[in-house]
Design a protein around this motif. Sequence first.
Motif, mmCIF file in Angstrom:
data_model
loop_
_atom_site.group_PDB
_atom_site.id
_atom_site.type_symbol
_atom_site.label_atom_id
_atom_site.label_comp_id
_atom_site.label_asym_id
_atom_site.label_seq_id
_atom_site.Cartn_x
_atom_site.Cartn_y
_atom_site.Cartn_z
ATOM 1 N N ARG A 212 0.806 -1.211 0.000
ATOM 2 C CA ARG A 212 0.000 0.000 0.000
ATOM 3 C C ARG A 212 0.851 1.278 0.000
ATOM 4 O O ARG A 212 0.412 2.323 -0.461
ATOM 5 N N LYS A 215 1.208 3.739 -2.969
ATOM 6 C CA LYS A 215 0.150 4.778 -3.070
ATOM 7 C C LYS A 215 -0.567 4.913 -4.404
ATOM 8 O O LYS A 215 -1.767 4.820 -4.486
ATOM 9 N N SER A 237 0.737 -6.957 -2.492
ATOM 10 C CA SER A 237 -0.058 -7.323 -1.319
ATOM 11 C C SER A 237 -1.539 -7.201 -1.695
ATOM 12 O O SER A 237 -1.893 -6.614 -2.726
ATOM 13 N N ARG A 238 -2.393 -7.733 -0.839
ATOM 14 C CA ARG A 238 -3.822 -7.664 -1.134
ATOM 15 C C ARG A 238 -4.319 -6.224 -1.124
ATOM 16 O O ARG A 238 -5.205 -5.865 -1.899
ATOM 17 N N GLY A 253 0.291 -14.320 -1.018
ATOM 18 C CA GLY A 253 -0.140 -14.495 0.359
ATOM 19 C C GLY A 253 -1.089 -15.650 0.551
ATOM 20 O O GLY A 253 -1.259 -16.491 -0.340
ATOM 21 N N GLN A 254 -1.720 -15.655 1.691
ATOM 22 C CA GLN A 254 -2.625 -16.740 2.088
ATOM 23 C C GLN A 254 -3.702 -16.980 1.039
ATOM 24 O O GLN A 254 -4.052 -18.117 0.746
ATOM 25 N N THR A 255 -4.256 -15.900 0.495
ATOM 26 C CA THR A 255 -5.316 -16.049 -0.494
ATOM 27 C C THR A 255 -4.813 -15.684 -1.889
ATOM 28 O O THR A 255 -5.604 -15.452 -2.799
ATOM 29 N N GLY A 256 -3.496 -15.653 -2.042
ATOM 30 C CA GLY A 256 -2.904 -15.377 -3.353
ATOM 31 C C GLY A 256 -1.895 -16.453 -3.697
ATOM 32 O O GLY A 256 -2.075 -17.612 -3.349
ATOM 33 N N ILE A 269 5.383 -2.645 2.152
ATOM 34 C CA ILE A 269 4.512 -3.734 2.649
ATOM 35 C C ILE A 269 4.743 -3.855 4.148
ATOM 36 O O ILE A 269 5.893 -3.924 4.595
ATOM 37 N N SER A 270 3.654 -3.901 4.943
ATOM 38 C CA SER A 270 3.824 -3.902 6.399
ATOM 39 C C SER A 270 4.299 -5.253 6.925
ATOM 40 O O SER A 270 4.987 -5.319 7.946
ATOM 41 N N GLY A 271 3.900 -6.360 6.244
ATOM 42 C CA GLY A 271 4.314 -7.685 6.716
ATOM 43 C C GLY A 271 3.237 -8.379 7.526
ATOM 44 O O GLY A 271 3.534 -9.105 8.478
ATOM 45 N N ALA A 272 1.962 -8.164 7.132
ATOM 46 C CA ALA A 272 0.855 -8.880 7.793
ATOM 47 C C ALA A 272 1.058 -10.382 7.595
ATOM 48 O O ALA A 272 1.583 -10.815 6.569
ATOM 49 N N GLN A 274 -0.863 -12.712 6.815
ATOM 50 C CA GLN A 274 -1.476 -13.290 5.607
ATOM 51 C C GLN A 274 -0.604 -13.056 4.376
ATOM 52 O O GLN A 274 -0.641 -13.837 3.435
ATOM 53 N N LYS A 290 9.111 2.840 5.523
ATOM 54 C CA LYS A 290 9.486 4.050 6.284
ATOM 55 C C LYS A 290 9.274 3.880 7.779
ATOM 56 O O LYS A 290 9.760 4.681 8.565
ATOM 57 N N ASP A 291 8.526 2.812 8.155
ATOM 58 C CA ASP A 291 8.262 2.572 9.577
ATOM 59 C C ASP A 291 9.250 1.528 10.113
ATOM 60 O O ASP A 291 9.172 0.350 9.763
ATOM 61 N N ALA A 294 7.820 -1.761 11.377
ATOM 62 C CA ALA A 294 6.950 -2.593 10.526
ATOM 63 C C ALA A 294 7.322 -4.075 10.703
ATOM 64 O O ALA A 294 8.510 -4.421 10.696
HETATM 65 C C1 LIG Z 1 -8.620 -13.855 5.457
HETATM 66 C C2 LIG Z 1 -7.587 -12.867 4.985
HETATM 67 C C3 LIG Z 1 -6.773 -13.214 3.930
HETATM 68 C C4 LIG Z 1 -5.813 -12.306 3.474
HETATM 69 N N1 LIG Z 1 -4.979 -12.677 2.442
HETATM 70 C C5 LIG Z 1 -3.994 -11.834 2.077
HETATM 71 C C6 LIG Z 1 -3.070 -12.200 1.059
HETATM 72 O O1 LIG Z 1 -3.151 -13.285 0.448
HETATM 73 N N2 LIG Z 1 -2.081 -11.346 0.745
HETATM 74 C C7 LIG Z 1 -1.928 -10.136 1.381
HETATM 75 O O2 LIG Z 1 -0.980 -9.393 1.045
HETATM 76 N N3 LIG Z 1 -2.804 -9.758 2.324
HETATM 77 C C8 LIG Z 1 -3.825 -10.564 2.671
HETATM 78 N N4 LIG Z 1 -4.708 -10.153 3.633
HETATM 79 C C9 LIG Z 1 -4.640 -8.743 4.096
HETATM 80 C C10 LIG Z 1 -3.570 -8.506 5.153
HETATM 81 O O3 LIG Z 1 -4.111 -8.757 6.441
HETATM 82 C C11 LIG Z 1 -3.080 -7.036 5.114
HETATM 83 O O4 LIG Z 1 -4.181 -6.182 5.277
HETATM 84 C C12 LIG Z 1 -2.335 -6.664 3.837
HETATM 85 O O5 LIG Z 1 -1.331 -7.611 3.565
HETATM 86 C C13 LIG Z 1 -1.713 -5.284 4.026
HETATM 87 O O6 LIG Z 1 -1.096 -4.903 2.824
HETATM 88 P P1 LIG Z 1 0.096 -3.857 2.854
HETATM 89 O O7 LIG Z 1 1.211 -4.386 3.693
HETATM 90 O O8 LIG Z 1 0.384 -3.499 1.452
HETATM 91 O O9 LIG Z 1 -0.581 -2.565 3.512
HETATM 92 P P2 LIG Z 1 -0.391 -1.913 4.928
HETATM 93 O O10 LIG Z 1 -0.546 -2.896 6.021
HETATM 94 O O11 LIG Z 1 -1.271 -0.709 4.965
HETATM 95 O O12 LIG Z 1 1.135 -1.438 4.932
HETATM 96 C C14 LIG Z 1 1.648 -0.419 4.133
HETATM 97 C C15 LIG Z 1 3.110 -0.200 4.562
HETATM 98 O O13 LIG Z 1 3.696 0.748 3.704
HETATM 99 C C16 LIG Z 1 4.560 1.557 4.479
HETATM 100 N N5 LIG Z 1 4.711 2.825 3.765
HETATM 101 C C17 LIG Z 1 3.761 3.774 3.530
HETATM 102 N N6 LIG Z 1 4.274 4.788 2.793
HETATM 103 C C18 LIG Z 1 5.594 4.483 2.565
HETATM 104 C C19 LIG Z 1 6.652 5.135 1.893
HETATM 105 N N7 LIG Z 1 6.474 6.311 1.267
HETATM 106 N N8 LIG Z 1 7.868 4.542 1.880
HETATM 107 C C20 LIG Z 1 8.066 3.349 2.509
HETATM 108 N N9 LIG Z 1 7.093 2.683 3.170
HETATM 109 C C21 LIG Z 1 5.874 3.236 3.196
HETATM 110 C C22 LIG Z 1 3.869 1.698 5.817
HETATM 111 O O14 LIG Z 1 4.803 2.010 6.843
HETATM 112 C C23 LIG Z 1 3.252 0.317 5.986
HETATM 113 O O15 LIG Z 1 4.098 -0.554 6.729
HETATM 114 C C24 LIG Z 1 -5.676 -11.026 4.094
HETATM 115 C C25 LIG Z 1 -6.523 -10.703 5.173
HETATM 116 C C26 LIG Z 1 -7.444 -11.600 5.604
HETATM 117 C C27 LIG Z 1 -8.329 -11.216 6.775
#
Ligand SMILES: Cc1cc2nc3c(=O)[nH]c(=O)nc-3n(C[C@H](O)[C@H](O)[C@H](O)COP(=O)(O)OP(=O)(O)OC[C@H]3O[C@@H](n4cnc5c(N)ncnc54)[C@H](O)[C@@H]3O)c2cc1C
Length: 325
Positions: A212, A215, A237-238, A253-256, A269-272, A274, A290-291, A294
Motif C-alpha cells: 500500500r 500509493k 499485497s492484497r 499471500g494466504q489467499t494469493g 509492505i507492512s508484513g501482515a 497473511q 518508512k516505519d 513494521a
Molecule cells: C482472510 C484474509 C486473507 C488475506 N490474504 C492476504 C493475502 O493473500 N495477501 C496479502 O498481502 N494480504 C492478505 N490479507 C490482508 C492482510 O491482512 C493485510 O491487510 C495486507 O497484507 C496489508 O497490505 P500492505 O502491507 O500493502 O498494507 P499496509 O498494512 O497498509 O502497509 C503499508 C506499509 O507501507 C509503508 N509505507 C507507507 N508509505 C511508505 C513510503 N512512502 N515509503 C516506505 N514505506 C511506506 C507503511 O509504513 C506500511 O508498513 C488477508 C486478510 C485476511 C483477513
Amino acid sequence: MSHILVYIAATDGKVKRSSLEVLSHCRKLASENGLKLTAAVLDADPSRYTETLSKYGPDTIFTVKHPVFGNHLNTPVIEALSNIISDSAPRLVAFASTESAKEVMGALSARHQAGALPDVASFTLNGDVVEAERPVMSAKVLSLTSSNSPLVMVSVRSGSYDATEQPGTAAVQEVAFDFDTAGLKNVLKEVLSSAGDKVDLSEAEVVVAAGRGIKDADGVKLVEDLADALGAAIGASRAVTESGLFPATLQIGQTGKVVSPQLYFAVGISGAIQHVAGMANSKVIVAINKDPDAPIFQYATYGLVGDLFKILPLLTEQIRSVKAG
Ligand SMILES: Cc1cc2nc3c(=O)[nH]c(=O)nc-3n(C[C@H](O)[C@H](O)[C@H](O)COP(=O)(O)OP(=O)(O)OC[C@H]3O[C@@H](n4cnc5c(N)ncnc54)[C@H](O)[C@@H]3O)c2cc1C
C-alpha cells in the motif's frame, strides 16, 4: 526394488523449478532408504524434458506421450499416473504443490488407498514412516503429521528444498497410454494470462512486491522500473490488488500465490501474517519501509528504513549501472 516416484510439472518445454526441488530431495530420501528414484513426465512431446531431468539423478524417467497433454487437464494426468502407480508400485509419490496437484493427488490417494500429506514444507522417509511438517493457520504454526500407510503421497511447497543437480544415467521408459478424449467431461478452451505477468510469479528467481505504501501510479512506475532493471516478476499485497493498482493475479499471500524466489523485495509492505504466508520461503528478503517497527523487518535479511519514493529511483539507477558494467 520399490521406488519414490516424482510427478514432473512442465510446460512450454520447461520443467517447473518446484518439481526439480522435489526431485532433488527425493533423490536423497531414495538413497537413504535403499529405494530407486523415478520421475514421470506427461506431455505431447515428453522427450524434450528428459535431458533436463536426467541432470537431477533419477534412475528411471517414465515418459507418457499423448496429444491430450498439450493443454493441461487433470483427468488424463490422474489416469496416466494411476497406471504407472498400479504397474510399478512406488513406496512414495511426490508432487510439487500446485493447484493441479490438489485434485490429482486427492483423486490418486482415494483410488490407491494412499496416505495423503498435502502442501508440506518438509518431509522425511524413515523405514515405514513418512513424517511431514505443514504450515497451518496462515503459516503461524507448523503441524507435524505422519503416515505409515504402505503408499504415501505428498505435495511439497515451492522453495522448501534446493534444486541441486547430480547427473546420472537415467533410463527412459516410454509408457503406453490409451486415452479416449471423447470421454472428457471438461475441455480447456484458453489459458488467460495477465498483461502484468511478464515473468511467471510462482517460478520467478527475483520478485519485486508492492504494498500500500506505493500509493498511486507514480509508485507503480517505480516498482515496474525496479522489476525491469532486475528482470524480476512483480507481485503485490492484497491492499494493492484490491485498490486496482495491480491485478489480482499478482497477489501474494494466504489467499494469493505462494512464491519462493532467491530474492524478494517487499516495497511499502507492512508484513501482515497473511502476506508473509506467501513469501516466507524466499531466500533473501529485502524490506523497504518508512516505519522501522513494521513487522516485515522481522523477516527481512536486509532492511532499508526510509521513503520508497526516494530509495527506489536510486536503487534502480544503481542496478542499471552495475548491469551495464
Ligand atoms: C482472510 C484474509 C486473507 C488475506 N490474504 C492476504 C493475502 O493473500 N495477501 C496479502 O498481502 N494480504 C492478505 N490479507 C490482508 C492482510 O491482512 C493485510 O491487510 C495486507 O497484507 C496489508 O497490505 P500492505 O502491507 O500493502 O498494507 P499496509 O498494512 O497498509 O502497509 C503499508 C506499509 O507501507 C509503508 N509505507 C507507507 N508509505 C511508505 C513510503 N512512502 N515509503 C516506505 N514505506 C511506506 C507503511 O509504513 C506500511 O508498513 C488477508 C486478510 C485476511 C483477513
